[in-house]
Design an enzyme around this catalytic site. Structure first.
Site, PDB file in Angstrom:
ATOM      1  N   ASP A 111     -24.570 -44.209 -91.865  1.00 18.05           N
ATOM      2  CA  ASP A 111     -25.970 -43.570 -90.881  1.00 18.05           C
ATOM      3  C   ASP A 111     -26.703 -45.430 -91.339  1.00 18.05           C
ATOM      4  OD1 ASP A 111     -28.054 -42.267 -94.378  1.00 18.05           O
ATOM      5  OD2 ASP A 111     -25.921 -43.628 -94.341  1.00 18.05           O
TER       6      ASP A 111
ATOM      7  N   PHE B 171     -15.742 -42.968 -95.043  1.00 23.80           N
ATOM      8  CA  PHE B 171     -16.404 -41.912 -94.532  1.00 23.80           C
ATOM      9  C   PHE B 171     -17.707 -42.979 -95.581  1.00 23.80           C
ATOM     10  CE2 PHE B 171     -13.296 -39.351 -93.763  1.00 23.80           C
ATOM     11  CZ  PHE B 171     -14.636 -38.304 -92.597  1.00 23.80           C
ATOM     12  N   ASP B 172     -18.730 -42.169 -95.318  1.00 24.99           N
ATOM     13  CA  ASP B 172     -19.937 -43.169 -95.810  1.00 24.99           C
ATOM     14  C   ASP B 172     -21.012 -41.861 -96.891  1.00 24.99           C
ATOM     15  OD1 ASP B 172     -22.379 -43.963 -97.299  1.00 24.99           O
ATOM     16  OD2 ASP B 172     -23.383 -43.207 -95.865  1.00 24.99           O
ATOM     17  N   GLY B 173     -21.341 -41.545 -97.459  1.00 23.13           N
ATOM     18  CA  GLY B 173     -21.285 -39.592 -98.289  1.00 23.13           C
ATOM     19  C   GLY B 173     -23.005 -39.676 -97.867  1.00 23.13           C
TER      20      GLY B 173
END
Length: 312
Positions: free
Chosen positions: A293, A178-180
């Site tokens: 994103d 996951f990106d943050g």
């Protein structure tokens, strides 16, 4: 194969309880490579496409971008049931398709061919098929269609866009990256960064260090994944989760870690990249899926053969 090891396509699919399971919906173009067929559909229309799919219904479709992820989720189910046959907290995979039921025969046959444990196939010719996600209790929706993904996010379902790409098939366990900001967490700091630059964002983070961040579009999915992971000790877990963020650890790492602690979300490994490209670290991790994103990060991941999903 011998009689003792039946062809997986004849094994009954275990019915899951959607109120307890982690329900993942994938579209046909996310799980299989239908680029050739999709081009035919766009150029020659629905009837020609349907004719092609019916004529080729016994020819399995090649795997698509989300295929390895779905396969690895199935592996996790096997490991869970090995330790507890009555366990209800499993991955439940649903295929959502804009195909007509007749064109759908090839999709079903392809899933059987690969021994994929898919509990439900929904063939809906409706323009907006995402209206069915909530009624199936879907926690994550993967589609190759941007409008689909935006509609799902508006309905409050964790969703991401997959692009057709070359994938290096990773081995088990299931690895999810996951990106943050704007993925696991809300985009509040991103917005400060847009308005006030890096210094402003660092100041904001320091001031807010003790305050957990808001939740991002993939938090609910990550939490359920974490719940399944907790059933195992760390060394025996068939799931590994990672945070790979552009944040710098020194200036912006503490709040991210404290937020995860506050949520009770254990992450196996966290990488604070301080703006450096994510491709090299992703190539090392070899995840089954990477959520981000930033389209430049998605591109970087695709360049190293990592299956990527964009959260718009």
């Amino acid at each position: 194969s011998s009689l003792l090891s039946p062809n997986p396509s004849f094994l009954p699919v275990l019915q899951k309880d959607p109120s307890e399971a982690l329900v993942i919906a994938v579209t046909t173009r996310a799980i299989f490579n239908l680029e050739k067929e999709h081009k035919l559909y766009l150029e020659k229309g629905k009837e020609e496409y349907a004719r092609h799919q019916q004529a080729n219904q016994d020819k399995p479709l090649p795997p698509g971008t989300a295929f390895a992820f779905i396969q690895a989720a199935q592996y996790v189910n096997e490991k869970i049931l090995e330790s507890n046959l009555a366990e209800k907290d499993l991955f439940d995979i649903l295929v959502l398709s804009n195909n007509s039921p007749e064109s759908g025969v090839r999709i079903i046959n392809s899933a059987k061919h690969y021994g994929l444990e898919i509990s439900k196939f929904c063939f809906v010719s409706n323009k907006d098929s995402t209206q069915y996600l909530k009624s199936h209790g879907v926690k994550l929706f993967l589609s190759a269609d941007r409008i689909d993904v935006c509609n799902a996010l508006q309905r409050g379902v964790s969703a991401a866009l997959v692009f057709q790409q070359e994938v290096q098939a990773p081995s088990t366990p299931l690895r999810v990256v996951f990106d943050g900001d704007a993925v696991l967490f809300s985009d509040e700091t991103d917005q400060v960064f847009q308005e006030q630059g890096l210094e402003g964002a660092v100041r904001y983070e320091r001031a807010m260090e003790a305050v957990p961040m808001g939740e991002g579009p993939l938090k609910a999915f990550a939490m359920h994944l974490g719940k399944i992971r907790k059933k195992f000790s760390q060394e025996k877990s068939p799931i590994r989760t990672y945070l790979v963020t552009a944040r710098s650890g020194r200036d912006m790492g503490v709040r991210a870690i404290k937020t995860l602690q506050e949520w009770g979300l254990a992450i196996d490994e966290a990488f604070f990249m301080d703006g450096a490209p994510k491709g090299p670290i992703l190539a090392q991790i070899q995840p089954h899926i990477f959520f981000d994103d930033g389209l430049h990060n998605i591109q970087g991941a695709q360049d190293v053969g990592v299956p990527s999903a964009w959260v718009p």
